[in-house]
Enzyme design. Structure first.
Site, short mmCIF file in Angstrom:
data_model
loop_
_atom_site.label_atom_id
_atom_site.label_comp_id
_atom_site.label_asym_id
_atom_site.label_seq_id
_atom_site.Cartn_x
_atom_site.Cartn_y
_atom_site.Cartn_z
N TYR A 267 0.91 -1.19 -0.02
CA TYR A 267 0.01 0.12 0.11
C TYR A 267 0.90 1.17 0.06
CZ TYR A 267 -3.59 3.61 1.54
OH TYR A 267 -4.16 4.44 1.47
N ASP B 93 9.16 3.05 0.03
CA ASP B 93 8.23 3.48 0.75
C ASP B 93 8.57 3.30 2.32
OD1 ASP B 93 6.00 4.63 2.05
OD2 ASP B 93 4.62 3.72 0.41
N LYS C 22 3.63 8.84 9.08
CA LYS C 22 3.52 8.26 10.16
C LYS C 22 4.38 8.82 11.42
CE LYS C 22 0.56 4.75 8.40
NZ LYS C 22 0.60 4.06 7.23
#
Ligand SMILES: *Cc1c(COP(=O)(O)O)cnc(C)c1O
Length: 420
Positions: A138, A233, A261
């Site tokens: 994702y 990522d 995050k």
């Protein structure tokens, strides 16, 4: 009327992000009122030991004193100026000086934005159009990344989103994780038109899936051969597998890295960075446009910078969370063996997943063999007994620096009860 019913009248599905809706575990969402250390408290006053940690950012535990104090102090100077600040410079300098493969970094407001911008930059830099991603990874909800995209999309029963045009989807090639042969085939087929390969160096959005030995090295070398950029990522792994994230952990140098995050400590922050000659193509120096009204805003930067400094200056934090994590996951393994359960477990550093399949999970297809009905039952049992884990089989469990042995022992008892 329940709060969820009211929420449903005014917010699509009652939530601002799909996984929160608890759909895949067949429940209504809980509504959180406050948090402290390892605990979440819902609006009915029920207390939960939290293993979601806001999906990763709360690596120091909830409501950290130093971060809260600094944020409150920062608020006294106003919330946003839309102009340059010293704080942004300090933050960027700190990251670049402490992470080898990053010479320059640009702040944005989410992981999605970071990925979207990094991909545009890779295309601008290489002059090539297609991108390769891996099934079950994702990378946020930008159009070109919603192809076989894992996470909330896995349990929604469809792997793609409507509203993404064919022309956009055509330029994204999604292939199985951990399979270098297929990657090489795709490179050969599109020999000169792959701008970049993007991946989660440890996949954490189809449940936690580790890269096979040599997988990342192989991806790096194919990118070099075919003159494509490699984007890690690190929205989840960054500042979690150690300060330098997965790049440092596996000793692989990507061309670009995306963060989210942990970098915001719970505030909306993302970032992308990498080698100087690539980053210098970003506006205003270069021709790749990217901007943000609230990017690098002082409150978010204060939260993120405080957290990163604490992590960098206290190297025992990583040692501690990794030890607590092994203690948790090794004991879950014992529970699986002791009770002869059809489960398998993947973990690394301070993140891991328990899958309801007895086969080894190494990619999207093997992850999908998990029995999600069993996961729902397990989730319900855990939630009832005051343990909050992700409301989906295909997410990670996160350990924070506030999870101690006593709390984990308490958790393990409940896990064993809930699994039986
Ligand atoms: C969460 C996540 C994103 C998206 O970040 P948002 O801040 O939710 O937009 C991108 N990539 C990975 C690996 C993620 O886990």
């Amino acid at each position: 009327m329940s709060l969820f019913n009211i929420a449903n009248q005014f917010i699509p599905g009652g939530v601002n992000s799909p996984v929160r809706a608890f759909k895949s575990v067949d429940l209504e969402p809980i509504f959180i009122e406050k948090s402290d250390k390892v605990y979440l408290y819902d609006i009915d006053g029920k207390k939960y030991i939290d293993y979601v940690c806001s999906w990763g950012p709360m690596i120091l535990g909830h409501n950290n004193d130093e971060i809260r104090k600094n944020v409150i102090k920062a608020c006294e100077n106003g919330l946003s100026y839309g102009a340059a600040t010293k704080l942004e410079v300090d933050m960027a300098k700190f990251i670049c000086e402490n992470i080898n493969h990053i010479d320059k970094i640009r702040m944005v407001n989410s992981g999605t934005e970071a990925v979207m911008s990094a991909i545009r930059l890779a295309r601008g830099y290489t002059g090539k159009e297609k991108i390769i991603k891996f099934d079950g990874c994702y990378h946020g909800h930008t159009d070109s990344m919603l192809i076989q995209a894992g996470s909330g999309l896995m349990t929604d029963g469809k792997s793609d989103s409507s509203g993404v045009t064919k022309n956009c989807a055509i330029d994204t090639i999604s292939i199985p994780y951990n399979d270098l042969d297929i990657l090489e085939e795709v490179f050969k087929k599109h020999s000169n038109n792959i701008a970049c390969v993007i991946l989660e160096p440890v996949a954490a959005n189809m449940g936690v899936v580790l890269p096979n030995e040599n997988f990342l090295k192989g991806v790096r070398s194919l990118c070099d051969t075919y003159k494509s950029l490699l984007i890690f990522d690190e929205v989840i792994t960054g500042f979690r597998l150690g300060f330098g994230g997965a790049s440092e952990y596996f000793n692989i140098t990507p061309d670009l890295v995306t963060y989210g995050k942990i970098i915001g400590a719970g505030m909306p922050v993302g970032a992308y960075g990498g080698k100087k000659h690539i980053m210098d193509m970003v506006a205003p120096n270069g021709s790749v446009y990217q901007a943000g009204t609230l990017s690098g805003n002082p409150i978010a930067m204060t939260a993120g910078f405080t957290q990163l400094k604490i992590l960098k200056e206290n190297s025992d934090i990583y040692k501690n969370i990794n030890e607590m994590s092994s203690y948790l996951f090794e004991n879950i393994k014992h529970i699986i063996n002791r009770n002869n359960l059809d489960c398998s477990l993947n973990y690394i550093g301070s993140l891991g997943s328990l899958f309801f399949t007895n086969e080894k999970v190494f990619d999207y297809n093997s992850a999908k063999k998990s029995d999600t009905k069993k996961y729902s039952k397990y989730f319900k049992n855990m939630l009832n007994k005051g343990i909050y884990i992700a409301p989906s089989q295909f997410e990670a469990m996160f350990i924070s620096n506030q999870h101690n042995k006593q709390i984990i022992d308490e958790t393990l008892n409940i896990i064993e009860d809930s699994l039986k």
